[in-house]
Design an enzyme around this catalytic site. Structure first.
Site, PDB file in Angstrom:
ATOM      1  N   HIS A  68       0.872  -1.187   0.000  1.00 11.70           N
ATOM      2  CA  HIS A  68       0.000   0.000   0.000  1.00 11.70           C
ATOM      3  C   HIS A  68       0.909   1.236   0.000  1.00 11.70           C
ATOM      4  O   HIS A  68       1.728   1.409   0.927  1.00 11.70           O
ATOM      5  CB  HIS A  68      -0.916  -0.010   1.231  1.00 11.70           C
ATOM      6  CG  HIS A  68      -1.859  -1.176   1.217  1.00 11.70           C
ATOM      7  ND1 HIS A  68      -2.024  -2.032   2.283  1.00 11.70           N
ATOM      8  CD2 HIS A  68      -2.684  -1.618   0.236  1.00 11.70           C
ATOM      9  CE1 HIS A  68      -2.906  -2.967   1.960  1.00 11.70           C
ATOM     10  NE2 HIS A  68      -3.325  -2.741   0.718  1.00 11.70           N
ATOM     11  N   GLU A  71       1.698   3.831   2.992  1.00 14.16           N
ATOM     12  CA  GLU A  71       2.153   3.321   4.292  1.00 14.16           C
ATOM     13  C   GLU A  71       3.677   3.493   4.335  1.00 14.16           C
ATOM     14  O   GLU A  71       4.442   2.590   4.009  1.00 14.16           O
ATOM     15  CB  GLU A  71       1.690   1.871   4.451  1.00 14.16           C
ATOM     16  CG  GLU A  71       0.162   1.794   4.428  1.00 14.16           C
ATOM     17  CD  GLU A  71      -0.392   0.381   4.479  1.00 14.16           C
ATOM     18  OE1 GLU A  71       0.377  -0.585   4.627  1.00 14.16           O
ATOM     19  OE2 GLU A  71      -1.631   0.244   4.354  1.00 14.16           O
ATOM     20  N   HIS A 165       3.447  -3.154   6.930  1.00 16.73           N
ATOM     21  CA  HIS A 165       2.359  -2.198   6.668  1.00 16.73           C
ATOM     22  C   HIS A 165       2.236  -1.219   7.827  1.00 16.73           C
ATOM     23  O   HIS A 165       2.826  -1.421   8.895  1.00 16.73           O
ATOM     24  CB  HIS A 165       1.017  -2.940   6.563  1.00 16.73           C
ATOM     25  CG  HIS A 165       0.863  -3.768   5.334  1.00 16.73           C
ATOM     26  ND1 HIS A 165      -0.074  -3.500   4.353  1.00 16.73           N
ATOM     27  CD2 HIS A 165       1.530  -4.871   4.928  1.00 16.73           C
ATOM     28  CE1 HIS A 165       0.023  -4.413   3.404  1.00 16.73           C
ATOM     29  NE2 HIS A 165       0.976  -5.260   3.720  1.00 16.73           N
ATOM     30  N   GLU A 229       1.809  -4.923  11.064  1.00 19.09           N
ATOM     31  CA  GLU A 229       1.309  -3.537  11.145  1.00 19.09           C
ATOM     32  C   GLU A 229       2.152  -2.807  12.189  1.00 19.09           C
ATOM     33  O   GLU A 229       2.122  -3.146  13.370  1.00 19.09           O
ATOM     34  CB  GLU A 229      -0.171  -3.539  11.572  1.00 19.09           C
ATOM     35  CG  GLU A 229      -1.098  -4.304  10.638  1.00 19.09           C
ATOM     36  CD  GLU A 229      -1.386  -3.570   9.333  1.00 19.09           C
ATOM     37  OE1 GLU A 229      -1.069  -2.361   9.248  1.00 19.09           O
ATOM     38  OE2 GLU A 229      -1.914  -4.213   8.406  1.00 19.09           O
TER      39      GLU A 229
HETATM   40  O1  LIG Z   1      -5.830  -0.221   8.483  1.00 17.70           O
HETATM   41  C1  LIG Z   1      -6.411  -0.802   7.574  1.00 17.70           C
HETATM   42  O2  LIG Z   1      -7.648  -0.718   7.415  1.00 17.70           O
HETATM   43  C2  LIG Z   1      -5.655  -1.684   6.618  1.00 17.70           C
HETATM   44  C3  LIG Z   1      -4.191  -1.908   6.947  1.00 17.70           C
HETATM   45  C4  LIG Z   1      -3.697  -2.979   5.986  1.00 17.70           C
HETATM   46  O3  LIG Z   1      -3.291  -2.683   4.899  1.00 17.70           O
HETATM   47  N1  LIG Z   1      -3.857  -4.240   6.412  1.00 17.70           N
HETATM   48  C5  LIG Z   1      -3.645  -5.367   5.545  1.00 17.70           C
HETATM   49  C6  LIG Z   1      -3.836  -6.624   6.326  1.00 17.70           C
HETATM   50  C7  LIG Z   1      -3.575  -7.844   5.489  1.00 17.70           C
HETATM   51  C8  LIG Z   1      -3.886  -9.161   6.188  1.00 17.70           C
HETATM   52  O4  LIG Z   1      -5.047  -9.383   6.554  1.00 17.70           O
HETATM   53  O5  LIG Z   1      -2.960  -9.985   6.338  1.00 17.70           O
HETATM   54  C9  LIG Z   1      -4.656  -5.284   4.407  1.00 17.70           C
HETATM   55  O6  LIG Z   1      -5.814  -4.891   4.668  1.00 17.70           O
HETATM   56  O7  LIG Z   1      -4.308  -5.638   3.297  1.00 17.70           O
HETATM   57 ZN   LIG Z   2      -1.392  -1.931   4.285  1.00 19.77          ZN
END
Ligand SMILES: O=C(O)CCC(=O)N[C@@H](CCC(=O)O)C(=O)O
Ligand SMILES: [Zn+2]
Length: 350
Positions: A68, A71, A165, A229
């Protein structure tokens, strides 16, 4: 001088692979050179650079960021590591593949350009009847680079992938990791120790397959793989990099030491959660009853409203059901919310 020789000369001098990648948003000719310490450097494409030290290695490490583009903290961490490797300041003992996933989305300061890259892995980039776009092509190529990287590893050597992320919202637990679904295999305490050393004491256990990069490398390549994260999204220049010192130190040790010893596992160091359910947006009219300030890990009482999807009101069905990644703006059909409940370490951990 060819364009490839020109960029390689520049890269040898400044180590600035991030800028090089940002200047070539979707494609860069491959190139190769060797550092004074004999580490082989291979640029596979824009945002994709591999380092192979001239010694016997035991680990094959993938570090990705900018899946993303907005980020920025993980991008800054990886940028610094790459610069230190190219300058010779950081000498490697392990093979490493760095990936800046979506250079164009870095340039526009957005999560993605047309489509969320992290919903396109594990083959979801190529679907009959759905037109390809730049992100779909990129997801396909990134899978290939990771496959080739692992395929070129020595037999029996270790594989890991940390997909770095930052979250859109603030979080009660600032740093947390998503452990992809392991299809019944045990969760590894040694990986929790690695994460703790990075400053991550909170881990969510997924219970179903996903389209994410970390699930892909875990499922297809058997890598120890996580979405990590590291804090909240901030523009370049606004990250307090002191908050990432432990992560940077731990990643540095991982790639520059033959073996890293982590302290003994102690369950009380961790907050673990099991994913209770995934709520997808299925209707145009989708909303949350809570504000944009509501943080990840906020818990709801049983019976409280969690989301409204068209005419369907969705209520917390267990006491303390906590919200993760709520996003009402996702494309219809995609995940708008994960909910989690606390879990304890038990015999499913090895
Ligand atoms: O903060 C958010 O809403 C999204 C943060 C983010 O990019 N999280 C990933 C997590 C991926 C996973 O579930 O392994 C995403 O949503 O792609
Ligand atoms: Zn992300």
């Amino acid at each position: 001088m060819s364009a490839t020789a020109e960029y390689i000369n520049q890269l040898k001098q400044d180590g600035d692979f991030l800028t090089l990648s940002r200047n070539h948003e979707w494609h860069l000719e491959a190139g190769q050179f060797t550092l004074n310490n004999q580490t082989k450097v291979t640029v596979h494409d824009t945002g994709v650079i591999e380092f192979e030290p001239d010694c016997v290695t035991s680990k094959n490490v993938v570090l990705s960021s900018a899946i993303h583009g907005n980020e920025t903290a993980p991008i800054e961490i990886c940028d610094e590591l790459i610069k230190h490797i190219i300058s010779g300041q950081l000498e490697l003992q392990q093979r490493v593949l760095f990936i800046f996933g979506n250079p164009q989305s870095i340039n526009i300061g957005k999560r993605f350009v047309e489509e969320n890259l992290n919903r396109l892995f594990n083959g979801h980039h190529t679907v009959d009847g759905i037109a390809m776009n730049d992100e779909r092509v990129r997801a396909d190529k990134l899978e290939q680079y990771v496959s080739d990287f692992y395929a070129r590893s020595e037999q029996g050597t270790y594989r890991c992938h940390y997909d770095l992320h930052t979250a859109i919202r603030g979080s009660k637990n600032e740093k947390f990791a998503v452990y992809p679904f392991l299809h019944g295999k045990p969760w590894k305490k040694s990986q929790l120790q690695f994460l703790l050393s990075c400053g991550v004491n909170t881990v969510l256990m997924m219970k179903s397959p996903a389209t994410t990069f970390s699930y892909y490398s875990s499922f297809v390549h058997g890598a120890d793989s996580f979405t990590v994260e590291l804090g909240q999204v901030k523009p370049f220049g606004e990250n307090d990099m002191s908050r990432f010192a432990k992560t940077k130190q731990t990643l540095t040790a991982l790639i520059s030491q033959k073996e890293v010893k982590y302290p003994e596992f102690n369950a009380s160091d961790f907050e673990l959660f099991s994913v209770h359910r995934t709520i997808n947006r299925t209707e145009q009219n989708f909303s949350f009853p809570f504000s944009d300030d509501a943080e990840n890990f906020t818990g709801f009482a049983k019976g409280e409203l969690l989301a409204t999807d068209g005419d369907n009101a969705i209520y917390a069905d267990v006491e303390g059901e906590a919200i993760i990644f709520p996003n009402a703006q996702v494309a219809i059909g995609q995940r708008a919310l994960l909910t989690v409940v606390p879990m304890q370490v038990d015999s499913r951990f090895s």
